[in-house]
Design a protein around this motif. Structure first.
Motif, short mmCIF file in Angstrom:
data_model
loop_
_atom_site.label_atom_id
_atom_site.label_comp_id
_atom_site.label_asym_id
_atom_site.label_seq_id
_atom_site.Cartn_x
_atom_site.Cartn_y
_atom_site.Cartn_z
N LYS A 2 53.93 55.12 24.16
CA LYS A 2 54.50 54.95 22.83
C LYS A 2 53.41 54.98 21.76
N LEU A 3 52.24 54.39 22.07
CA LEU A 3 51.13 54.39 21.12
C LEU A 3 50.69 55.83 20.83
N LEU A 4 50.62 56.66 21.88
CA LEU A 4 50.25 58.06 21.68
C LEU A 4 51.29 58.77 20.84
N ARG A 118 50.87 31.24 13.91
CA ARG A 118 49.49 31.70 13.74
C ARG A 118 49.35 33.19 14.01
N LEU A 119 50.01 33.67 15.05
CA LEU A 119 49.96 35.10 15.36
C LEU A 119 50.60 35.92 14.23
N ASN A 120 51.70 35.44 13.72
CA ASN A 120 52.36 36.13 12.61
C ASN A 120 51.43 36.21 11.40
N LEU A 121 50.77 35.10 11.09
CA LEU A 121 49.82 35.08 9.98
C LEU A 121 48.65 36.04 10.25
N ALA A 122 48.18 36.08 11.48
CA ALA A 122 47.08 36.99 11.82
C ALA A 122 47.48 38.44 11.58
N TRP A 123 48.72 38.80 11.95
CA TRP A 123 49.19 40.17 11.71
C TRP A 123 49.32 40.46 10.21
N ILE A 124 49.79 39.49 9.46
CA ILE A 124 49.89 39.67 8.00
C ILE A 124 48.51 39.95 7.43
N LEU A 125 47.54 39.13 7.80
CA LEU A 125 46.17 39.32 7.30
C LEU A 125 45.59 40.65 7.76
N PHE A 126 45.88 41.04 8.99
CA PHE A 126 45.40 42.33 9.49
C PHE A 126 45.96 43.48 8.66
N LEU A 155 42.72 53.44 14.06
CA LEU A 155 43.09 53.29 15.46
C LEU A 155 42.18 52.28 16.14
N GLY A 156 40.88 52.40 15.91
CA GLY A 156 39.92 51.47 16.50
C GLY A 156 40.17 50.04 16.06
N MET A 157 40.38 49.85 14.75
CA MET A 157 40.67 48.50 14.24
C MET A 157 41.91 47.92 14.90
N THR A 158 42.94 48.73 15.02
CA THR A 158 44.20 48.26 15.59
C THR A 158 44.01 47.88 17.06
N LEU A 159 43.31 48.72 17.81
CA LEU A 159 43.10 48.42 19.23
C LEU A 159 42.26 47.16 19.42
N VAL A 160 41.22 46.99 18.61
CA VAL A 160 40.40 45.77 18.71
C VAL A 160 41.23 44.55 18.35
N PHE A 161 42.04 44.66 17.30
CA PHE A 161 42.88 43.53 16.90
C PHE A 161 43.87 43.17 18.01
N LEU A 163 43.53 43.73 21.22
CA LEU A 163 42.75 43.13 22.30
C LEU A 163 42.45 41.66 22.00
N LEU A 164 42.01 41.38 20.78
CA LEU A 164 41.72 40.00 20.39
C LEU A 164 43.00 39.14 20.44
N GLN A 165 44.11 39.73 20.02
CA GLN A 165 45.38 39.00 20.09
C GLN A 165 45.73 38.70 21.54
N GLY A 166 45.50 39.66 22.43
CA GLY A 166 45.76 39.44 23.86
C GLY A 166 44.93 38.31 24.42
N LEU A 167 43.66 38.25 24.04
CA LEU A 167 42.79 37.16 24.50
C LEU A 167 43.29 35.82 23.97
N TYR A 168 43.71 35.80 22.71
CA TYR A 168 44.26 34.58 22.13
C TYR A 168 45.55 34.17 22.84
N LEU A 169 46.41 35.14 23.09
CA LEU A 169 47.67 34.86 23.77
C LEU A 169 47.44 34.30 25.17
N ALA A 170 46.46 34.85 25.88
CA ALA A 170 46.18 34.40 27.24
C ALA A 170 45.86 32.91 27.29
N ARG A 171 45.24 32.40 26.25
CA ARG A 171 44.90 30.97 26.19
C ARG A 171 46.12 30.09 25.99
N HIS A 172 47.19 30.64 25.41
CA HIS A 172 48.33 29.81 25.00
C HIS A 172 49.63 30.11 25.73
N MET A 173 49.65 31.16 26.54
CA MET A 173 50.90 31.55 27.19
C MET A 173 51.33 30.51 28.22
#
Length: 181
Positions: A2-4, A118-126, A155-161, A163-173
């Protein structure tokens, strides 16, 4: 996949720009966006509202670029898309029981409400930052640099963001099951 598919019109824009210039690239971008929308509808039987909004912006800003022979309009399109996404996430966080992010991902993972917020706010700021950065590049760098930024930088910014969101999610899931939304 879907990303492609989502980035295919941008890739077509990039290639057409490198070969034929801004105006052919803009026309190709419009055509690719229309084909993408038709393909999405054919495949899924529906098109999401945000996809319709994005297509509308492509048609308006791309059309203005071609009609007025001014590339500034197409350069504003990514900013407007990002800011509309930011507004949608902001509105969902303020006026809905569950944010857009929670609606998209809540069926797959459980998170405490404060983490969703917090995740919603992070996406807004992104999205706000991505829109501002696009304008900065559009007004302060060459057209060619902006085209490269539009594909590789965004594309790079989005992928890094993500990835960072995934790392954050892993801590709280927490596992789905007993702790249903």
């Amino acid at each position: 996949m879907k990303l492609l598919t989502d980035f295919l019109p941008v890739i077509i824009f990039f290639v057409a720009y490198k070969v034929w210039g801004m105006y052919v690239a803009t026309g190709a971008f419009i055509a690719a966006s229309l084909v993408q929308m038709a393909w999405t509808y054919r495949l899924h039987g529906k098109v999401e509202t945000l996809q319709w909004v994005t297509l509308g912006l492509v048609l308006v800003f791309g059309g203005l670029t071609l009609a007025l022979q001014d590339p500034l309009f197409i350069k504003w399109k990514p900013t407007m898309v990002n800011w509309l996404f930011a507004a949608a996430f902001l509105g969902s966080g303020l006026f809905m029981q569950r944010s857009l992010l929670q609606r998209m991902m809540g069926h797959a993972i459980y998170l405490p409400q404060s983490i969703w917020a917090r995740l919603n706010l992070a996406w807004i700021l992104f999205f706000v930052s991505a829109g501002l950065l696009n304008l900065y590049v559009a007004y302060n760098f060459s057209e060619s640099a902006w085209v490269n930024f539009k594909l590789f930088g965004m594309l790079g910014m989005t992928l890094v963001f993500i990835l960072l969101q995934g790392l954050y999610l892993a801590r709280h899931m927490q596992p789905l099951g007993e702790k249903q939304r």
